[in-house]
Design an enzyme around this catalytic site. Structure first.
Site: not given
Ligand code: EPU
Length: 427
Positions: A305, A22-23, A397, A117, A122
């Protein structure tokens, strides 16, 4: 709205194939903006953050075409705008990669501030520091980040904090800057290296990705390319942990075992049996697991994560475990959900102290964010009855076909529609 209904008690057994990361995907798909041309990207995960990224690309004027479930062709020859509105960025952190890409190609980007999230504050100061270091002006007004430059010029930039997003974003901006950019104190995650490899395949000149210093020789042109995204380290880790927590025996396929080392080391220390192959890892946990102490850190440290998922295994281990969050201010919101299921966890600031229990109890719970959602699902798989998990849109997601992959391993999990609550006007 959908929810999962999970009946616990089945040890996971069999084989599962991990999807693209994903990232890496969200950065690489955004980076197609850097070239006027066609990019064909393979091993693209079928997840909501990817759909959102592709939607943004379409709104910018790119032609996006799925060739099959995991291969996407993106033609960015004719883009029509450098502005991205709130509706498209509010649910996804990675929308910030469009700042760097559009700044590099057009000298301008106006993008609504990103969602994602909720782990407390952040900040984006390191993105800003990097762009300004290349000569850009950054303004934040009415929730939009406006970044512009007549000309980007390479520079030496030292990040005050190791940041995945800032490293990638400033790398994206610097690839087409004039001269040489040296980025110091950068993040070293596998997706940083994947993005650099992708950019180099488009004609960029980046060296050192995966180390503390990245050197970029700016190029004036970039071109379309074909590229396959690496497997997802965190998805793989999630299935490894689910196998361990349920006392199962699972072969996790399409992994890069080197990327999994921080996770395999901790699982082995708890008594999990781990067997590595070239592109797969087998996990089995025939015996009761023992306590563990973990501190999350930037790669190659233990990934933040995987923190909620590991907390679930620690709950089922003998003795007192500790988990210290070393990346985010507030990543323990899921603990309340696990406590509803009988977990004995005390949180003090950035540390959780976990006393082992025999079994989770079924309870109505919710996914408080993406990885927290995966964690409560794993707890439910180890529960003593039927657990309902709400707000699973967080999970979708980032996990492709989560309930299908778990079902194929023997989990009793169903995804069901929840009718929207209708509140009568008369009340
Ligand atoms: N930070 C700053 N200033 C900045 C940027 C970050 O102080 O300008 C701080 C953050 O507050 C945090 C630390 O630096 O304390 C690390 O943040 P980072 O920038 O590395 O995180 P990110 O890029 O926003 C990515 C992943 C996250 C993952 C983190 C850490 C993406 C899209 N997201 O976020 O992934 O937790 O790196 O590895 O790549 C997930 O996949 O579930 C997820 C949350």
């Amino acid at each position: 709205m959908e929810k999962y209904v999970i009946r616990g008690g089945n040890p996971l057994k069999g084989e599962v194939t991990v999807s693209g990361a994903k990232n890496a995907a969200v950065a690489i798909l955004s980076a197609t903006v850097l070239a006027e041309g066609v990019c064909t990207i393979e091993n693209v995960p079928d997840i909501r953050d990817v759909f959102t990224t592709l939607k943004i690309l379409s709104e910018l004027g790119a032609k996006v075409r799925y060739i099959n479930k995991t291969t996407v062709e993106i033609d960015t020859t004719h883009l029509v705008t450098t502005t991205i509105p709130h509706e498209l960025t509010c649910n996804m952190r990675a929308s910030y990669y469009f700042w760097g890409c559009m700044l590099a190609r057009y000298g301008h980007a106006k993008v609504s501030m990103p969602g994602g999230c909720d782990f407390g504050v952040r900040p984006i100061d390191q993105h800003k520091k990097g762009f300004e270091g290349l000569g850009a002006v950054v303004d934040i007004e009415e929730g939009m980040l406006d970044v512009h430059a007549d000309h980007l010029i390479g520079n030496q930039i030292f990040f005050d904090k190791v940041s995945v997003g800032a490293t990638m974003n400033v790398m994206l901006a610097a690839v087409r800057a004039t001269g040489v950019t040296i980025l110091e104190n950068v993040a070293k995650e596998p997706h940083i290296v994947d993005l650099a490899n992708f950019l180099n395949s488009m004609g960029a000149n980046i060296m050192g990705a995966g180390t503390d210093v990245i050197k970029i020789h700016g190029v004036s042109e970039m071109h379309g390319t074909e590229y396959a995204i690496i497997p997802d380290q965190i998805e793989a880790g999630t299935y490894m942990v689910a196998a361990a927590a349920t006392g199962g025996d699972v072969l996790v396929k399409n992994v890069i075992p080197k990327h999994m080392k921080p996770i395999t080391a901790k699982l082995e220390a708890m008594g999990v049996e781990v067997e590595e192959f070239d592109e797969a890892i087998r996990i089995s946990a025939p015996n009761k697991l023992t306590k563990i102490d973990i501190k999350t850190l930037p790669y190659p440290g233990f990934p933040t994560d995987m923190q909620p998922q590991m907390a679930v295994v620690a709950c089922l281990a003998e003795g007192t475990s500790t988990i210290t969050e070393g990346v985010w201010d507030n990543r323990f919101r899921y603990v309340y959900e696990l406590q509803k299921m009988g977990a004995d966890i005390k949180v003090d600031g950035k540390m959780a102290v976990i006393e082992g229990i025999d079994c989770f109890k079924a309870a109505p719970v919710k996914a408080t964010d993406l990885r927290a959602g995966a964690a409560v699902v794993i707890a439910a798989l180890c529960g003593d009855g039927e657990t309902e998990v709400e707000d699973i849109y967080h999970i979708e997601r980032g996990y492709e076909d989560f309930e299908l992959k778990l079902s194929s391993l023997g989990a009793d999990i169903r995804r069901i529609e929840v009718p929207d609550l209708q509140i009568s006007a008369a009340i």
